[in-house]
Scaffold this active site. Sequence first.
Site, PDB file in Angstrom:
ATOM      1  N   GLY A  93      93.659 -28.438 -28.160  1.00  0.00           N
ATOM      2  CA  GLY A  93      94.180 -29.280 -27.065  1.00  0.00           C
ATOM      3  C   GLY A  93      95.439 -29.932 -27.339  1.00  0.00           C
ATOM      4  O   GLY A  93      96.111 -29.608 -28.397  1.00  0.00           O
ATOM      5  N   ASP A  94      95.903 -30.319 -26.309  1.00  0.00           N
ATOM      6  CA  ASP A  94      97.321 -31.124 -26.275  1.00  0.00           C
ATOM      7  C   ASP A  94      98.193 -30.205 -26.635  1.00  0.00           C
ATOM      8  O   ASP A  94      99.580 -30.688 -27.415  1.00  0.00           O
ATOM      9  CB  ASP A  94      97.380 -32.310 -27.238  1.00  0.00           C
ATOM     10  CG  ASP A  94      96.150 -33.142 -27.272  1.00  0.00           C
ATOM     11  OD1 ASP A  94      95.925 -33.528 -25.975  1.00  0.00           O
ATOM     12  OD2 ASP A  94      95.356 -33.467 -27.950  1.00  0.00           O
TER      13      ASP A  94
ATOM     14  N   LYS B 206      99.860 -27.838 -21.942  1.00  0.00           N
ATOM     15  CA  LYS B 206      99.595 -26.989 -20.638  1.00  0.00           C
ATOM     16  C   LYS B 206     100.236 -27.429 -19.660  1.00  0.00           C
ATOM     17  O   LYS B 206     100.561 -26.807 -18.554  1.00  0.00           O
ATOM     18  CB  LYS B 206      97.909 -26.883 -20.810  1.00  0.00           C
ATOM     19  CG  LYS B 206      97.342 -26.292 -21.900  1.00  0.00           C
ATOM     20  CD  LYS B 206      95.924 -26.339 -21.822  1.00  0.00           C
ATOM     21  CE  LYS B 206      95.360 -27.568 -22.195  1.00  0.00           C
ATOM     22  NZ  LYS B 206      95.334 -28.129 -23.378  1.00  0.00           N
ATOM     23  N   GLY B 207     100.314 -28.820 -19.148  1.00  0.00           N
ATOM     24  CA  GLY B 207     100.770 -29.401 -17.967  1.00  0.00           C
ATOM     25  C   GLY B 207     102.113 -28.931 -17.769  1.00  0.00           C
ATOM     26  O   GLY B 207     102.403 -28.745 -16.813  1.00  0.00           O
TER      27      GLY B 207
ATOM     28  N   ASN C 176      88.671 -35.995 -19.593  1.00  0.00           N
ATOM     29  CA  ASN C 176      88.977 -36.378 -21.182  1.00  0.00           C
ATOM     30  C   ASN C 176      90.146 -35.537 -21.310  1.00  0.00           C
ATOM     31  O   ASN C 176      90.861 -35.644 -22.343  1.00  0.00           O
ATOM     32  CB  ASN C 176      87.911 -35.524 -21.971  1.00  0.00           C
ATOM     33  CG  ASN C 176      87.343 -33.981 -21.584  1.00  0.00           C
ATOM     34  OD1 ASN C 176      87.728 -33.934 -20.279  1.00  0.00           O
ATOM     35  ND2 ASN C 176      86.607 -33.522 -22.166  1.00  0.00           N
TER      36      ASN C 176
ATOM     37  N   GLY D 209      94.534 -34.672 -20.793  1.00  0.00           N
ATOM     38  CA  GLY D 209      95.453 -35.613 -20.382  1.00  0.00           C
ATOM     39  C   GLY D 209      96.638 -34.719 -20.164  1.00  0.00           C
ATOM     40  O   GLY D 209      97.331 -34.162 -21.322  1.00  0.00           O
ATOM     41  N   HIS D 210      97.093 -34.203 -19.054  1.00  0.00           N
ATOM     42  CA  HIS D 210      98.095 -33.112 -19.044  1.00  0.00           C
ATOM     43  C   HIS D 210      99.278 -33.797 -18.576  1.00  0.00           C
ATOM     44  O   HIS D 210      99.489 -34.468 -17.611  1.00  0.00           O
ATOM     45  CB  HIS D 210      97.860 -32.124 -17.896  1.00  0.00           C
ATOM     46  CG  HIS D 210      96.718 -31.155 -18.516  1.00  0.00           C
ATOM     47  ND1 HIS D 210      96.144 -30.306 -17.840  1.00  0.00           N
ATOM     48  CD2 HIS D 210      96.072 -31.164 -19.558  1.00  0.00           C
ATOM     49  CE1 HIS D 210      95.114 -29.617 -18.445  1.00  0.00           C
ATOM     50  NE2 HIS D 210      95.115 -30.255 -19.726  1.00  0.00           N
TER      51      HIS D 210
ATOM     52  N   GLN E  50      91.845 -28.883 -22.606  1.00  0.00           N
ATOM     53  CA  GLN E  50      91.463 -28.834 -23.930  1.00  0.00           C
ATOM     54  C   GLN E  50      91.950 -27.672 -24.762  1.00  0.00           C
ATOM     55  O   GLN E  50      92.857 -26.936 -24.099  1.00  0.00           O
ATOM     56  CB  GLN E  50      89.833 -28.943 -24.369  1.00  0.00           C
ATOM     57  CG  GLN E  50      89.512 -30.225 -23.954  1.00  0.00           C
ATOM     58  CD  GLN E  50      88.982 -30.663 -22.622  1.00  0.00           C
ATOM     59  OE1 GLN E  50      88.553 -29.749 -21.843  1.00  0.00           O
ATOM     60  NE2 GLN E  50      89.378 -31.847 -22.162  1.00  0.00           N
TER      61      GLN E  50
ATOM     62  N   ALA F  96      97.091 -38.344 -24.809  1.00  0.00           N
ATOM     63  CA  ALA F  96      97.406 -39.011 -23.270  1.00  0.00           C
ATOM     64  C   ALA F  96      96.509 -39.500 -22.581  1.00  0.00           C
ATOM     65  O   ALA F  96      96.705 -40.315 -21.757  1.00  0.00           O
ATOM     66  CB  ALA F  96      98.115 -37.623 -22.605  1.00  0.00           C
TER      67      ALA F  96
ATOM     68  N   ARG G 100      95.106 -42.488 -29.059  1.00  0.00           N
ATOM     69  CA  ARG G 100      94.882 -42.321 -30.261  1.00  0.00           C
ATOM     70  C   ARG G 100      95.922 -41.360 -31.044  1.00  0.00           C
ATOM     71  O   ARG G 100      96.504 -40.551 -30.483  1.00  0.00           O
ATOM     72  CB  ARG G 100      93.559 -41.770 -30.826  1.00  0.00           C
ATOM     73  CG  ARG G 100      92.212 -42.494 -30.107  1.00  0.00           C
ATOM     74  CD  ARG G 100      90.932 -41.878 -30.403  1.00  0.00           C
ATOM     75  NE  ARG G 100      90.799 -40.641 -29.450  1.00  0.00           N
ATOM     76  CZ  ARG G 100      89.813 -39.781 -29.643  1.00  0.00           C
ATOM     77  NH1 ARG G 100      88.696 -39.981 -30.405  1.00  0.00           N
ATOM     78  NH2 ARG G 100      89.662 -38.805 -28.927  1.00  0.00           N
TER      79      ARG G 100
ATOM     80  N   ARG H 216      97.225 -38.554 -33.167  1.00  0.00           N
ATOM     81  CA  ARG H 216      96.544 -37.280 -33.498  1.00  0.00           C
ATOM     82  C   ARG H 216      96.941 -37.222 -34.916  1.00  0.00           C
ATOM     83  O   ARG H 216      97.990 -37.298 -35.677  1.00  0.00           O
ATOM     84  CB  ARG H 216      97.293 -36.271 -32.618  1.00  0.00           C
ATOM     85  CG  ARG H 216      97.028 -36.599 -30.966  1.00  0.00           C
ATOM     86  CD  ARG H 216      97.967 -35.288 -30.311  1.00  0.00           C
ATOM     87  NE  ARG H 216      97.758 -35.569 -28.997  1.00  0.00           N
ATOM     88  CZ  ARG H 216      98.947 -35.647 -28.043  1.00  0.00           C
ATOM     89  NH1 ARG H 216     100.039 -35.212 -28.479  1.00  0.00           N
ATOM     90  NH2 ARG H 216      98.452 -35.899 -26.769  1.00  0.00           N
TER      91      ARG H 216
ATOM     92  N   SER I 110     109.518 -23.626 -26.038  1.00  0.00           N
ATOM     93  CA  SER I 110     109.565 -24.813 -25.414  1.00  0.00           C
ATOM     94  C   SER I 110     110.386 -25.920 -26.360  1.00  0.00           C
ATOM     95  O   SER I 110     109.977 -25.981 -27.449  1.00  0.00           O
ATOM     96  CB  SER I 110     108.371 -25.619 -24.658  1.00  0.00           C
ATOM     97  OG  SER I 110     108.598 -26.954 -24.520  1.00  0.00           O
TER      98      SER I 110
END
Length: 423
Positions: free
Chosen positions: A12-13, A16-17, A38, A40-41, A224, A299, A303, A305, A412
């Site tokens: 995850g993270d 994607k957003g 759960n 956060g994008h 995720q 996000a 917490r 990462r 990116s």
Amino acid sequence: MAVDLLLGLQWGDEGKGKIVDVLTKDYDIIARFQGGPNAGHTLEFDGIKHVLHTIPSGIFHKNALNIVGNGVVIDPVIFRKELDNLEKFRIDIGSRLFISRKAHLILPTHRLLDAASEASKGKAKIGSTLKGIGPTYMDKTGRNGMRIGDLELANWKEKYRALADKHEAMIDFYDVEIQYDLKELEDEFMSAIRELMKLRFIDSEEYIYQARKEGKKILAEGAQGSLLDIDFGTYPYVTSSNTTAAGACTGLGVAPGAIGRVFGIFKAYATRVGSGPFPTELFDKDGATMGRVGNEFGATTGRPRRCGWLDLVALKYAVQINGVTELMMMKGDVLSGFKKIKVCTAYSYKGKTIRHLPFNIEAENVTPIYTEMQGWAKDLTKMSKAEELPGTLNDYIDFLEGELEVPIKIVSVGPDRTQTIHR
Ligand code: IMP
């Protein structure tokens, strides 16, 4: 018209957003198919940072309709907060955001059950975001859940009461100390439900089928990452849904043959929040640098990462499970300044060298074997063309493409929409 998928390939993270936002101009419909708040994008443009949890990342584009699919679990309270945050952008939400009648509802007691379950696990806790995801999917597969479509029935409040009462008894059973005022939580929930009911509920599988027949272009947005998939992730340290490609079929009602391109997103390194195995995790200053430069904080929960080198064994596995056709590499800019960059290309497992993900990747079973590459010093964040990328970064990309056998189409180089290089 085929449905394209966009999936996170790590824990995850991955970003994607941002990528959905970049791709949305080419699509008519953006649909979320699993997970819930759960996720956060994060999207950044015009100097503003936006975090979405349940609402698809196409919401800022006038051309796109956004659908919350049947595989998603919705917390009306968080959903309302997301809608409130969007108010200032004067988006015509009513015509741009539809919700599947078959999506399940997260009740306040699901959140409490999540907290009670985690508290009862002690050291073995999953590190859940405590948004009630696990208990809601448990009620779904246990055939007890409440769905969005239930809200259109006259007796939905009775159904709600029966389920919430059952949850309270289960919370008592856990026998752990959690403080709550259910009356307050329920007042907040009921008022959020009234807002939610102003939106359009649809039979999304039928809607998507007709849209495909009309030639509409659809992008399914995953949440995720593959290594948090309930079946293929690092179980039990996973989320409760299928985050992999097949999840888009069940989470939207799209037939497997209707899936077109599969975009897989990964970071140039690796991160994980919550508990669970992470073979390439770094506990030294390199890991701390990745966390600081990459702003690696959750996000949804804030917490920090955990950070480490790219794990190609795990990434290959995700490419394989998902049938990825194009890759997107995020956050290459964060590695600028590292003299040497390591990539895990195999594991040492019970005295043998293996190149696939075994049943158990806990540290006592698996030691990563690294290939070392030259780093790059240049700041990438102002670059906009593939020709500008430093030679050693191109070597890194070529190496990854060779190992993964899938082209890396986007690099990116920063969080903003504009910091995106197409290759
Ligand atoms: P849950 O889905 O909230 O129960 O969390 C289960 C595990 O998945 C925990 O380790 C979480 O940290 C992780 N997780 C859930 N959602 C996300 C996400 O969107 N990004 C990264 N990790 C997540």
